[in-house]
Design an enzyme around this catalytic site. Structure first.
Site, PDB file in Angstrom:
ATOM      1  N   HIS A   1      -3.106   9.115   1.101  1.00  0.00           N
ATOM      2  CA  HIS A   1      -3.062   7.917   0.251  1.00  0.00           C
ATOM      3  C   HIS A   1      -4.429   7.643  -0.349  1.00  0.00           C
ATOM      4  CE1 HIS A   1      -4.431   5.387   3.881  1.00  0.00           C
ATOM      5  NE2 HIS A   1      -4.003   6.513   4.420  1.00  0.00           N
TER       6      HIS A   1
ATOM      7  N   HIS B   1       0.857  -1.182   0.000  1.00  0.00           N
ATOM      8  CA  HIS B   1       0.000   0.000   0.000  1.00  0.00           C
ATOM      9  C   HIS B   1       0.895   1.233   0.000  1.00  0.00           C
ATOM     10  CE1 HIS B   1      -3.618   2.261   0.385  1.00  0.00           C
ATOM     11  NE2 HIS B   1      -3.278   2.795   1.539  1.00  0.00           N
TER      12      HIS B   1
ATOM     13  N   CYS C   1      -3.309   2.799  -5.574  1.00  0.00           N
ATOM     14  CA  CYS C   1      -2.613   3.665  -4.618  1.00  0.00           C
ATOM     15  C   CYS C   1      -1.205   4.017  -5.080  1.00  0.00           C
ATOM     16  CB  CYS C   1      -2.574   3.003  -3.243  1.00  0.00           C
ATOM     17  SG  CYS C   1      -1.761   1.370  -3.206  1.00  0.00           S
TER      18      CYS C   1
END
Length: 260
Positions: A42, A30, A155
């Site tokens: 994010h 991530h 992401c």
């Protein structure tokens, strides 16, 4: 940073850094932009278990991300809550979700890029100045980055756009999109390598098979990197919200060919 790991300590973080944390036994990561004061911007996709939206891989990614927790209690520091969707700002602890902290590298040499066999850790593209990176991240926090998609708009794509301002342009249909994250490219390159190797499995030795597979994987990763390919354009962040509303269909034709 070394070839084997991009792991860093929190004390080393600087505003504008592209950071990431591995999930699911290092299968997927991530990504986000550190903005200072222990906070990270994010791009997430909220879990919609009732409708079951998304592909199987999307749902697998959801189960390995911080926004798919089992508790709906907001974080006491940043107010982060489960099922948060889109661009969000959270504390570093919520972003890491118990994982280790790593930094994404920019402007690496082709040799270093190829030595980092795992995608989603570096790019040959240079980073823009910190002020530009933070401006993009903060603007997209307020205006959004479109719908989350594991291969087309994830992401890592968000963080790489914030750092470089680059998107991929297809002149044939005038479509623009990101979708060039190292993780997604690695998955596709691995599939291509397996397919190529399978086609010649009956006519070569195991060592030659491994060499061909490795070569296919490395070449596929390298030519897909945004610092190498020529079908990329510098797009002002103010144009991004309108572009994502139109599913990335716009009239950009000015290309930027970056030297590796």
């Amino acid at each position: 940073m070394g070839v084997l790991s991009n792991k860093i300590d929190r004390e080393q973080l600087k505003p504008g850094d592209h950071i990431y944390s591995w999930r699911r036994a290092y299968i997927i990561a991530h990504h986000g932009i550190y903005v200072g004061d222990g906070m990270v911007i994010h791009f997430t996709r909220g879990a919609d278990e009732e409708t079951g939206t998304g592909t199987i891989l999307d749902r697998f990614h959801l189960s390995s991300s911080p926004y798919h927790a089992t508790c709906d209690t907001p974080c006491r520091r940043c107010g982060y809550q489960t099922k948060t969707e889109g661009v969000t700002c959270t504390c570093l602890d919520c972003f890491l979700y118990g994982g280790y902290l790593y930094i994404f590298e920019y402007g690496v040499s082709p040799a270093f890029f190829l030595a980092k066999a795992r995608g989603g850790t570096c790019t040959t593209a240079p980073s823009d100045p910190t002020e530009a990176v933070l401006h993009r991240a903060l603007f997209l926090l307020e205006n959004g980055f479109g719908g989350y998609h594991l291969f087309k708009n994830n992401c890592e794509d968000f963080a790489m756009y914030c750092k470089t301002g680059l998107v991929v342009v297809t002149i044939t249909n005038m479509s623009v999109g990101v979708g060039q994250s190292g993780q997604a490219t690695s998955l596709l390159a691995a599939a291509s390598a397996i397919l190529s190797s399978s086609l010649i499995f009956m006519t070569t030795s195991f060592s030659a098979l491994a060499l061909i597979g490795c070569g296919t994987y490395c070449v596929s990763r390298y030519v897909s990197d945004i610092g190498v390919r020529c079908d990329v354009a510098k797009v002002p962040v103010e144009n991004i919200p309108e572009m994502v509303k139109e599913d990335w269909v716009v009239g950009y034709t000015q290309l930027s060919c970056l030297s590796p």
